[in-house]
Design a protein around this motif. Structure first.
Motif, PDB file in Angstrom:
ATOM      1  N   TYR A 148      25.994  19.511  30.838  1.00 40.46           N
ATOM      2  CA  TYR A 148      25.864  19.547  29.382  1.00 40.46           C
ATOM      3  C   TYR A 148      24.401  19.340  29.036  1.00 40.46           C
ATOM      4  CZ  TYR A 148      25.390  14.427  29.251  1.00 40.46           C
ATOM      5  OH  TYR A 148      24.954  13.130  29.423  1.00 40.46           O
ATOM      6  N   LYS A 149      24.044  19.684  27.801  1.00 37.30           N
ATOM      7  CA  LYS A 149      22.681  19.501  27.329  1.00 37.30           C
ATOM      8  C   LYS A 149      22.623  18.285  26.411  1.00 37.30           C
ATOM      9  CE  LYS A 149      21.506  24.443  27.427  1.00 37.30           C
ATOM     10  NZ  LYS A 149      21.139  25.632  26.625  1.00 37.30           N
ATOM     11  N   ASN A 150      21.601  17.403  26.678  1.00 33.49           N
ATOM     12  CA  ASN A 150      21.450  16.210  25.849  1.00 33.49           C
ATOM     13  C   ASN A 150      20.725  16.548  24.550  1.00 33.49           C
ATOM     14  OD1 ASN A 150      18.787  16.486  26.564  1.00 33.49           O
ATOM     15  ND2 ASN A 150      18.805  14.816  28.075  1.00 33.49           N
ATOM     16  N   ASP A 151      20.388  15.513  23.776  1.00 35.52           N
ATOM     17  CA  ASP A 151      19.754  15.733  22.473  1.00 35.52           C
ATOM     18  C   ASP A 151      18.402  16.416  22.601  1.00 35.52           C
ATOM     19  OD1 ASP A 151      21.911  14.525  21.329  1.00 35.52           O
ATOM     20  OD2 ASP A 151      20.992  12.541  21.198  1.00 35.52           O
ATOM     21  N   LYS A 152      17.755  16.269  23.761  1.00 38.83           N
ATOM     22  CA  LYS A 152      16.457  16.886  23.972  1.00 38.83           C
ATOM     23  C   LYS A 152      16.561  18.305  24.521  1.00 38.83           C
ATOM     24  CE  LYS A 152      14.270  12.410  24.868  1.00 38.83           C
ATOM     25  NZ  LYS A 152      13.494  11.613  25.855  1.00 38.83           N
ATOM     26  N   GLY A 153      17.782  18.785  24.727  1.00 34.87           N
ATOM     27  CA  GLY A 153      17.982  20.114  25.280  1.00 34.87           C
ATOM     28  C   GLY A 153      17.901  20.158  26.793  1.00 34.87           C
ATOM     29  N   GLU A 154      17.859  19.001  27.462  1.00 35.72           N
ATOM     30  CA  GLU A 154      17.786  18.935  28.917  1.00 35.72           C
ATOM     31  C   GLU A 154      19.185  19.047  29.512  1.00 35.72           C
ATOM     32  OE1 GLU A 154      13.970  15.851  28.998  1.00 35.72           O
ATOM     33  OE2 GLU A 154      16.008  15.121  29.357  1.00 35.72           O
ATOM     34  N   ILE A 155      19.270  19.747  30.638  1.00 36.94           N
ATOM     35  CA  ILE A 155      20.552  19.906  31.330  1.00 36.94           C
ATOM     36  C   ILE A 155      20.859  18.656  32.137  1.00 36.94           C
ATOM     37  CG2 ILE A 155      21.778  21.204  33.107  1.00 36.94           C
ATOM     38  CD1 ILE A 155      20.333  23.686  32.198  1.00 36.94           C
ATOM     39  N   VAL A 156      22.058  18.096  31.908  1.00 30.81           N
ATOM     40  CA  VAL A 156      22.495  16.887  32.607  1.00 30.81           C
ATOM     41  C   VAL A 156      23.797  17.219  33.331  1.00 30.81           C
ATOM     42  CG1 VAL A 156      23.170  14.479  32.383  1.00 30.81           C
ATOM     43  CG2 VAL A 156      21.454  15.430  30.824  1.00 30.81           C
ATOM     44  N   SER A 157      23.792  17.068  34.645  1.00 32.94           N
ATOM     45  CA  SER A 157      25.006  17.339  35.428  1.00 32.94           C
ATOM     46  C   SER A 157      26.075  16.307  35.103  1.00 32.94           C
ATOM     47  CB  SER A 157      24.685  17.302  36.928  1.00 32.94           C
ATOM     48  OG  SER A 157      23.764  18.308  37.267  1.00 32.94           O
ATOM     49  N   PHE A 158      27.313  16.795  34.994  1.00 28.48           N
ATOM     50  CA  PHE A 158      28.433  15.893  34.694  1.00 28.48           C
ATOM     51  C   PHE A 158      29.698  16.501  35.275  1.00 28.48           C
ATOM     52  CE2 PHE A 158      31.874  14.237  32.053  1.00 28.48           C
ATOM     53  CZ  PHE A 158      31.641  12.874  32.161  1.00 28.48           C
ATOM     54  N   GLU A 159      30.514  15.653  35.858  1.00 29.54           N
ATOM     55  CA  GLU A 159      31.722  16.133  36.534  1.00 29.54           C
ATOM     56  C   GLU A 159      32.872  16.210  35.527  1.00 29.54           C
ATOM     57  OE1 GLU A 159      34.044  13.681  39.410  1.00 29.54           O
ATOM     58  OE2 GLU A 159      33.379  15.194  40.864  1.00 29.54           O
ATOM     59  N   TYR A 160      33.080  17.392  34.980  1.00 32.95           N
ATOM     60  CA  TYR A 160      34.232  17.622  34.107  1.00 32.95           C
ATOM     61  C   TYR A 160      35.496  17.876  34.919  1.00 32.95           C
ATOM     62  CZ  TYR A 160      30.910  18.065  30.266  1.00 32.95           C
ATOM     63  OH  TYR A 160      29.938  17.815  29.333  1.00 32.95           O
ATOM     64  N   LEU A 161      35.317  18.548  36.077  1.00 29.56           N
ATOM     65  CA  LEU A 161      36.444  18.833  36.967  1.00 29.56           C
ATOM     66  C   LEU A 161      36.191  18.123  38.286  1.00 29.56           C
ATOM     67  CD1 LEU A 161      36.855  22.691  36.373  1.00 29.56           C
ATOM     68  CD2 LEU A 161      38.131  20.840  35.289  1.00 29.56           C
ATOM     69  N   ASP A 162      36.983  17.111  38.593  1.00 27.85           N
ATOM     70  CA  ASP A 162      36.862  16.473  39.894  1.00 27.85           C
ATOM     71  C   ASP A 162      37.623  17.303  40.926  1.00 27.85           C
ATOM     72  OD1 ASP A 162      39.526  15.933  39.392  1.00 27.85           O
ATOM     73  OD2 ASP A 162      39.166  13.856  38.812  1.00 27.85           O
ATOM     74  N   ALA A 163      37.603  16.860  42.159  1.00 22.56           N
ATOM     75  CA  ALA A 163      38.213  17.633  43.249  1.00 22.56           C
ATOM     76  C   ALA A 163      39.697  17.832  43.021  1.00 22.56           C
ATOM     77  CB  ALA A 163      37.962  16.922  44.585  1.00 22.56           C
ATOM     78  N   GLU A 164      40.351  16.814  42.486  1.00 24.21           N
ATOM     79  CA  GLU A 164      41.803  16.915  42.271  1.00 24.21           C
ATOM     80  C   GLU A 164      42.128  17.948  41.195  1.00 24.21           C
ATOM     81  OE1 GLU A 164      45.578  14.018  41.058  1.00 24.21           O
ATOM     82  OE2 GLU A 164      43.580  13.159  41.372  1.00 24.21           O
ATOM     83  N   LYS A 165      41.386  17.918  40.075  1.00 26.81           N
ATOM     84  CA  LYS A 165      41.627  18.878  39.008  1.00 26.81           C
ATOM     85  C   LYS A 165      41.292  20.299  39.449  1.00 26.81           C
ATOM     86  CE  LYS A 165      41.005  15.784  35.048  1.00 26.81           C
ATOM     87  NZ  LYS A 165      40.204  15.480  33.849  1.00 26.81           N
ATOM     88  N   LEU A 166      40.200  20.449  40.205  1.00 23.60           N
ATOM     89  CA  LEU A 166      39.822  21.778  40.684  1.00 23.60           C
ATOM     90  C   LEU A 166      40.881  22.351  41.613  1.00 23.60           C
ATOM     91  CD1 LEU A 166      37.685  23.979  40.716  1.00 23.60           C
ATOM     92  CD2 LEU A 166      36.617  22.809  42.663  1.00 23.60           C
ATOM     93  N   LYS A 167      41.428  21.496  42.465  1.00 20.25           N
ATOM     94  CA  LYS A 167      42.478  21.951  43.380  1.00 20.25           C
ATOM     95  C   LYS A 167      43.718  22.375  42.594  1.00 20.25           C
ATOM     96  CE  LYS A 167      45.223  20.433  47.348  1.00 20.25           C
ATOM     97  NZ  LYS A 167      45.520  19.306  48.283  1.00 20.25           N
TER      98      LYS A 167
END
Length: 906
Positions: free
Chosen positions: A376-395
């Protein structure tokens, strides 16, 4: 309790109440969002992009996307294009049936060739998704018959139109049992077949399109009708008219194949065509060749939609071609489009890049490598990695269907529904425990309101005189203006949520001002009601109550001038106006004609009843007029009963009889009163003669020298009692004369002040002996009246004598005299005598002025009970007024005479 009425304290209470109201409203919204909108697992610690709400929404949307992809993948590997079709030409079959040719022209083709595209699945899915589309007139594609050998007859719409047109009959109003209003329509003979067609028309009558001169017929129980311009009109099952004149007459339609050898002639072949199901397009024909499994897969494919509101998604089976893309937010994606023939005009990798460039949240999965890109992008427009889908959800997602997918959300555009969620999320995070704030602020607010109500002064200001409807109008106008301002801001800023998100400080200031104005006006309205309640004027604020009161005042003031006839006219006019208004309301209903007749009948009935009531009230007024004459003393007044109608005649006869009875009763009473007066006078004279002798002999005895003390005492007693008896007889005679008016008055101008001073001088010693203190208060030096001096002095003597006899010893006697100019221009002189009675006066003032009635019921004092009666009669005979006021042991008599207009009166 004084402190709650203090102005400074009340201002502080208003401020506290406003702060509590703001906290109450904001905490209520926060509680609603926290416990109703967001998940219970939400902690509101991080940014909205990392919230549980966003993570759950992404997972749920991708789950729907995968279900859609799984069905699409099954269809992807199905081969629809190789389904072989045999098409027989209609014209060639006609030639074969007529024996002109033995050649049966046949064309072999496939579904792929028929649809003319490799995207046959796309066309078929669109066909099912639109319930067959506009070409399927029957809307019956789910129950479409399937040919066993995929063989069909092809003809054009023009050929089919000619067959139908030849079987139509001319429509005529005269033979339509439902629509036969046109007697000028052209008639013709009707056979049994035509009658059956009219009967069908009656059973399933169309809603529009019927015109005299049209041609119609029924084919497979569906109505076909040609208008006067020879355009084909088709009426569907539910009476909806669809004009088929704009059809391409060269367009191909299809019928299930049947060998030409099975038909005897052309007529039989045409009947077969008309009775068969029409495949109205190439897509419809292709759909009929699919197996049930293939149809179910296409139907299932159309049932999956992207349920998450506000995101962009897509998936690709091969990683290069976009199979499906849902673009909700079109920012930067306006050029991405899809056509049924060629699919999307952008590749899947390029679409992913476009999603990245215009997204605040991004999740993509590569089926070949198994890598997941999520940030996602923070208030400054910087890309911040975040785990929306963990291994269990992806599977869980890839186990359904392992293909490439992408999901992107743009939080910064007005088109994103997440803008509102982001704003609500930030607002909800203000309070760690909004329910606690809600409870405390509610208690403080109620306490402030109670104290303000208790301290509100019990008086009404100028603004409180306005009725409730004025307050409600002002309150509504203020709220409407403020609401209109909000709507205007929202409209001009295109999207309210987006505006709030960008102009938070402005919105906060505006919200506080809005709440403050609403708070002030609400408090003003409530306090207005409180003041009215405290001043017992709550109902006075209602306009209806005010109107009723004003109407009552008007009637009380002018009721005597408004006769019964006028009241009836006013009532009947009002009633007719109400009927006219009711007629205006009834005119809007579908039964207007009958409503008008009913309303007119009611108006005529009202007028008739009004005339009858008017006549009755006129008769009642005649009776009332005679009744008032009888009341004024004209006992011989009579009602002419011959002019009366209905029960008024009986009432008039009864009033006439009542007048006769009253006249007899009055005559009898006058005779009795005269007899009583004569009896008193005669008896008094008869007693007076021997009494005079007794008094004379007592005087002679008193002059004799009698040495016996007892005899002397007896003579004195005889003298006292005979003198009292003499006075009683004189009072009786005078009372009799004054009550009947049989008395001669020698009136002249006399000064009542001098006459009163003379009387008070004579009673000065008697008042002193009775231990009574005289208090005089003369507010005039001279009061000249026109009266009989001897009779006026008798009035004063009787009043003062009554005071000496019955006043409480040791008290004051107040004698006042004043001039009152309120009654007539010349003025009246008023003489008032007030004292405290020796005993409680359990008697009314009217009874006290009757003859032989005494305030001393035990009769322990001397008196005849005639003094006040004589004084009242003498006063009234001379044009004055005599009034007595009694309150417990307080006694007051007021005597008033009109003044003579002389310069001496002052």
């Amino acid at each position: 309790m004084k402190v709650i009425k203090n102005t400074a304290f009340r201002v502080v209470l208003y401020i506290i109440g406003f702060i509590a109201a703001v906290l109450l409203i904001t905490s209520a919204f926060a509680s609603s969002f926290r416990y109703g909108h967001f998940s219970e697992e939400e902690d509101f610690d991080g940014p909205f992009e990392t919230s549980v709400s966003i993570k759950d929404s992404i997972y749920n949307d991708l789950s729907n996307l995968q279900s859609k992809a799984a069905v699409e993948k099954k269809l992807y590997y199905m081969d629809f294009a190789d389904n072989e079709l045999k098409i027989y030409d209609y014209s060639a079959m006609i030639d074969t049936i007529e024996g002109q040719s033995d050649y049966k022209k046949t064309e072999k083709t496939t579904v792929g060739d028929l649809l003319g595209t490799k995207n046959g699945i796309t066309k078929l899915s669109a066909y099912v998704d639109e319930d067959g589309g506009s070409d399927t007139v029957y809307a019956a594609y789910p129950n479409m018959p399937q040919s066993a050998n995929n063989s069909f007859i092809r003809m054009t719409w023009g050929d089919y139109n000619d067959i139908v047109r030849d079987r139509c009959i001319k429509y005529c109003y005269k033979y339509d049992n439902l629509y036969n209003y046109n007697d000028d329509s052209e008639a013709h003979d009707v056979d049994e077949y035509e009658k059956s067609q009219y009967n069908k028309l009656l059973e399933d009558y169309p809603e529009m399109g019927i015109q005299d001169g049209n041609y119609f017929t029924y084919i497979n129980d569906y109505l076909y009708m040609y208008d006067v311009n020879n355009s084909l009109l088709y009426y569907g099952k539910f009476g909806y008219a669809q004009t088929l004149s704009d059809l391409n007459m060269n367009q191909s339609i299809y019928f299930p194949y049947k060998d030409a050898d099975d038909f005897k002639d052309i007529s039989e072949f045409e009947e077969y065509i008309l009775s068969s199901y029409i495949y109205r397009s190439d897509i419809e024909l292709a759909y009929s060749t699919l197996s049930d499994y293939q149809k179910s897969q296409i139907k299932q494919n159309t049932d999956y939609y992207n349920y998450y509101y506000g995101c962009n998604t897509a998936f690709s089976i091969d990683g290069e071609k976009v199979n499906h893309a849902w673009i909700y937010d079109t920012t930067g994606l306006q050029n991405v489009n899809k056509s049924p023939e060629d699919g999307y005009n952008v590749s899947y990798p390029n679409l992913c890049e476009l999603y990245k460039n215009h997204s605040d949240i991004y999740v993509s999965y590569n089926a070949k490598t198994g890598n997941v890109e999520q940030w996602y992008k923070n208030d400054k427009g910087e890309i911040v990695s975040f785990e929306y889908l963990d291994a269990e959800k992806l599977k869980s997602l890839t186990s359904v269907c392992n293909e490439n997918f992408v999901l992107a959300i743009n939080l910064s555009t007005y088109a994103s529904s997440s803008v509102g969620d982001n704003l609500v999320y930030s607002f909800t995070g203000i309070y760690d425990n909004p329910l606690w704030v809600l409870g405390v602020s509610f208690v403080i607010f109620i306490a402030a309101v109670v104290l303000l109500i208790m301290g509100e002064p019990r008086r009404m200001y100028l603004v409180d005189k306005a009725p409730y409807i004025v307050w409600a109008g002002v309150y509504s106008v203020v709220l409407l203006l403020m609401s209109g301002l909000i709507v205007g801001i929202a409209y001009n800023s295109y999207d309210l949520v987006q505006f709030i998100n960008k102009e938070k400080l402005t919105v906060i200031i505006f919200s506080i001002v809005f709440l403050l104005l609403a708070y002030i006006f609400t408090a003003a309205v409530i306090m207005n009601v409180v003041r009215r309640i405290k001043c017992h004027a709550f109902l006075g604020g209602f306009v209806t109550v005010w109107l009723v009161k004003e109407a009552k005042k008007f009637l009380d003031k002018n009721g005597d001038r408004i006769t019964g006839r006028k009241k009836t006219v006013i009532f009947m006019l009002f009633f007719i106006i109400v009927n006219i208004l009711g007629l205006a309301v009834l005119s809007d209903n579908p039964y207007y004609d009958s409503s008008v007749l009913v309303a007119l009948f009611l108006i005529v009935l009202d007028i008739f009843v009004g005339i009858v009531v008017f006549k009755y009230l006129t008769d009642v007024e005649k009776i009332l007029k005679v009744s008032r004459q009888i009341e004024a003393g004209e006992l011989n007044a009579k009602v002419n009963t011959q002019e009366l109608k209905f029960s008024a005649r009986e009432l008039g006869e009864s009033l006439n009889s009542l007048g006769d009875g009253l006249s007899k009763a009055v005559d009898s009473s006058i005779r009795d009163e005269r007899t009583k007066a004569e009896l008193i006078t005669n008896v008094s004279h008869d007693i007076k003669t021997p009494l005079t002798s007794i008094i004379n002999y007592v005087d002679l005895l008193k002059k004799e020298e009698i040495n016996n003390e007892k005899a002397t005492e007896y003579i004195n007693v005889l003298d006292q009692k005979s003198q009292r008896l003499k006075q009683l007889i004189l009072d009786l005679i005078e009372a009799s004369k004054t009550s009947t008016g049989n008395i001669e008055l020698e009136c002249m101008n006399l000064n009542l002040v001098e006459l009163l001073n003379q009387g008070l001088g004579e009673y000065e010693d008697k008042l002193a002996e009775a231990s009574l203190e005289l208090v005089k208060s003369f507010r005039t030096d001279s009061a000249v009246i026109y009266a009989d001096g001897r009779r006026v002095f008798r009035i004063i003597d009787n009043i003062l004598n009554n005071t000496v006899k019955y006043a409480q010893p040791g008290t004051r006697v107040f004698v006042d005299m004043m001039v009152d100019n309120s009654v007539n221009p010349s003025g009246n002189v008023v003489l008032s005598v007030k004292n405290v009675s020796r005993e409680m006066l359990n008697i009314t003032a009217e009874e006290l002025t009757e003859r032989f009635v005494r305030g001393d019921r035990s009769r322990n004092t001397e008196g005849s009970g005639l003094g006040l009666s004589i004084a009242k009669n003498l006063t009234e005979l001379q044009g004055g007024s005599f009034n007595i006021t009694i309150d417990g042991d307080f006694f007051k008599v007021d005597i008033s005479f009109p003044l003579v207009n002389t310069e001496n009166n002052s």
